[in-house]
Enzyme design. Structure first.
Site, PDB file in Angstrom:
ATOM      1  N   PRO A  89       1.850  -0.331  12.020  1.00 41.67           N
ATOM      2  CA  PRO A  89       2.202   0.578  13.119  1.00 41.67           C
ATOM      3  C   PRO A  89       0.970   1.077  13.871  1.00 41.67           C
ATOM      4  CG  PRO A  89       3.222   1.304  11.052  1.00 41.67           C
ATOM      5  CD  PRO A  89       2.277   0.190  10.711  1.00 41.67           C
ATOM      6  N   GLU A 116       3.587   2.094   1.356  1.00 43.52           N
ATOM      7  CA  GLU A 116       2.980   2.952   2.385  1.00 43.52           C
ATOM      8  C   GLU A 116       1.966   2.187   3.234  1.00 43.52           C
ATOM      9  OE1 GLU A 116       3.720   6.030   3.450  1.00 43.52           O
ATOM     10  OE2 GLU A 116       5.408   5.905   2.066  1.00 43.52           O
ATOM     11  N   ARG A 153       9.752 -19.557  20.826  1.00 43.51           N
ATOM     12  CA  ARG A 153      10.551 -19.943  22.000  1.00 43.51           C
ATOM     13  C   ARG A 153       9.697 -20.270  23.224  1.00 43.51           C
ATOM     14  NH1 ARG A 153      11.751 -16.210  25.630  1.00 43.51           N
ATOM     15  NH2 ARG A 153      13.879 -16.818  26.116  1.00 43.51           N
ATOM     16  N   ASP A 168      11.890 -15.270  32.338  1.00 45.03           N
ATOM     17  CA  ASP A 168      12.198 -14.161  31.441  1.00 45.03           C
ATOM     18  C   ASP A 168      11.555 -12.856  31.888  1.00 45.03           C
ATOM     19  OD1 ASP A 168      13.807 -15.293  29.521  1.00 45.03           O
ATOM     20  OD2 ASP A 168      12.123 -15.932  28.268  1.00 45.03           O
TER      21      ASP A 168
HETATM   22  N1  SAH Z   1       2.486   4.515   6.062  1.00 42.19           N
HETATM   23  C1  SAH Z   1       2.463   3.569   7.134  1.00 42.19           C
HETATM   24  C2  SAH Z   1       3.757   2.798   7.258  1.00 42.19           C
HETATM   25  C3  SAH Z   1       3.920   1.743   6.226  1.00 42.19           C
HETATM   26  S1  SAH Z   1       5.376   0.853   6.467  1.00 42.19           S
HETATM   27  C4  SAH Z   1       2.244   4.319   8.436  1.00 42.19           C
HETATM   28  O1  SAH Z   1       2.754   5.416   8.581  1.00 42.19           O
HETATM   29  O2  SAH Z   1       1.587   3.765   9.336  1.00 42.19           O
HETATM   30  C5  SAH Z   1       5.073  -0.589   5.489  1.00 42.19           C
HETATM   31  C6  SAH Z   1       4.641  -1.824   6.236  1.00 42.19           C
HETATM   32  O3  SAH Z   1       5.609  -2.161   7.223  1.00 42.19           O
HETATM   33  C7  SAH Z   1       3.329  -1.713   6.986  1.00 42.19           C
HETATM   34  O4  SAH Z   1       2.231  -1.967   6.157  1.00 42.19           O
HETATM   35  C8  SAH Z   1       3.478  -2.804   8.042  1.00 42.19           C
HETATM   36  O5  SAH Z   1       3.134  -4.093   7.552  1.00 42.19           O
HETATM   37  C9  SAH Z   1       4.982  -2.792   8.318  1.00 42.19           C
HETATM   38  N2  SAH Z   1       5.354  -2.061   9.536  1.00 42.19           N
HETATM   39  C10 SAH Z   1       6.054  -0.897   9.598  1.00 42.19           C
HETATM   40  N3  SAH Z   1       6.231  -0.507  10.874  1.00 42.19           N
HETATM   41  C11 SAH Z   1       5.637  -1.436  11.652  1.00 42.19           C
HETATM   42  C12 SAH Z   1       5.470  -1.593  13.061  1.00 42.19           C
HETATM   43  N4  SAH Z   1       5.936  -0.702  13.922  1.00 42.19           N
HETATM   44  N5  SAH Z   1       4.796  -2.685  13.502  1.00 42.19           N
HETATM   45  C13 SAH Z   1       4.295  -3.587  12.633  1.00 42.19           C
HETATM   46  N6  SAH Z   1       4.422  -3.488  11.289  1.00 42.19           N
HETATM   47  C14 SAH Z   1       5.078  -2.442  10.803  1.00 42.19           C
END
Ligand code: SAH
Length: 223
Positions: A89, A116, A153, A168
């Site tokens: 994220p 996490e 795609r 697109d």
């Molecule tokens: N504690 C972290 C969230 C971990 S979620 C935080 O708050 O940033 C667990 C995993 O899900 C992450 O390591 C990532 O690989 C994936 N993930 C969750 N949300 C994502 C998003 N918006 N974009 C990409 N990967 C995501």
């Protein structure tokens, strides 16, 4: 051929989406190849543990560096020029532009987190951190599948008609697709705009461009 590797604790997650529709066709036609690498296979201890509690306390577990980095090394060994992308994220936002950029790479490797997230030191072993949006998923797998689908795609020869990808949404920066209509002409009192039945290609093109612009402006003012 375009090559993608997925580093994951849940390879089975990808079985169904990769066996449907466009991704499945791209794989059967040997335009794309997708391989999963199970991170747990690189765990060092007899319990095959891939996670541990955070230094400093706090909830949840983190992906440990040793197995993840060993899995990244294996991915780089299998595909020497692979571009390693950590799904997170906190990464840069995924976009149609990025999808197009990835089609030009011979290989991408998508690293999926769980729990996490990752021990921060793992970031030093990847080429890029990528987010699919400002929300938190329970794992990187659905994010990796979004990226993979958007990239596949766009690979030459995958879509039946090459124009469909060019037309697109987002292909032109910030511009969305225009509204589309098919039969019936009248659906519950809503009629197809007359210009689309006019046979006048210039007027149709102008109407579509105006609609796309209007929609894009409305969307922009909503975000
Ligand atoms: N504690 C972290 C969230 C971990 S979620 C935080 O708050 O940033 C667990 C995993 O899900 C992450 O390591 C990532 O690989 C994936 N993930 C969750 N949300 C994502 C998003 N918006 N974009 C990409 N990967 C995501």
């Amino acid at each position: 051929m375009f090559h993608a590797q997925i580093l994951t604790l849940f390879p089975e997650f990808f079985t169904s989406p990769l066996s449907c529709s466009i991704p499945s066709r791209a794989i059967t036609q040997r335009i794309a190849q997708v391989d999963c690498i199970q991170i747990r296979e690189f765990a060092l201890d007899k319990h095959r543990s891939v996670d541990d509690s955070p230094y400093g306390g706090g909830p949840g577990m983190l992906m440990k560096p040793e197995p993840v980095v060993a899995a990244i090394r294996q991915a780089r060994k299998q595909q020497a020029n692979t571009h390693v992308i950590m799904l997170s994220p906190s990464g840069v936002r995924f976009s149609q532009k990025k999808a197009l950029e990835y089609t030009k790479k011979p290989s991408i490797t998508l690293l999926c987190g769980r729990y996490e997230g990752f021990d921060e030191r793992i970031c030093a072993y990847v080429d890029e951190q990528l987010s699919v949006g400002d929300y938190v998923l329970s794992g990187g797998e659905p994010a990796a599948m979004c990226v993979l689908d958007a990239v596949i795609r766009l690979l030459p020869g995958v879509l039946g008609s090459p124009e469909s990808a060019v037309l697109d949404s987002f292909t032109e920066a910030g511009i969305l697709d225009w509204p589309h209509y098919t039969r019936p002409y009248d659906f519950e009192g809503m009629q197809v705009p007359d210009v689309l039945l006019s046979g006048n290609h210039a007027s149709i093109a102008a109407w579509r461009a105006a609609q796309a612009k209007d929609r894009s402006n409305k969307r922009l003012s909503n975000t």
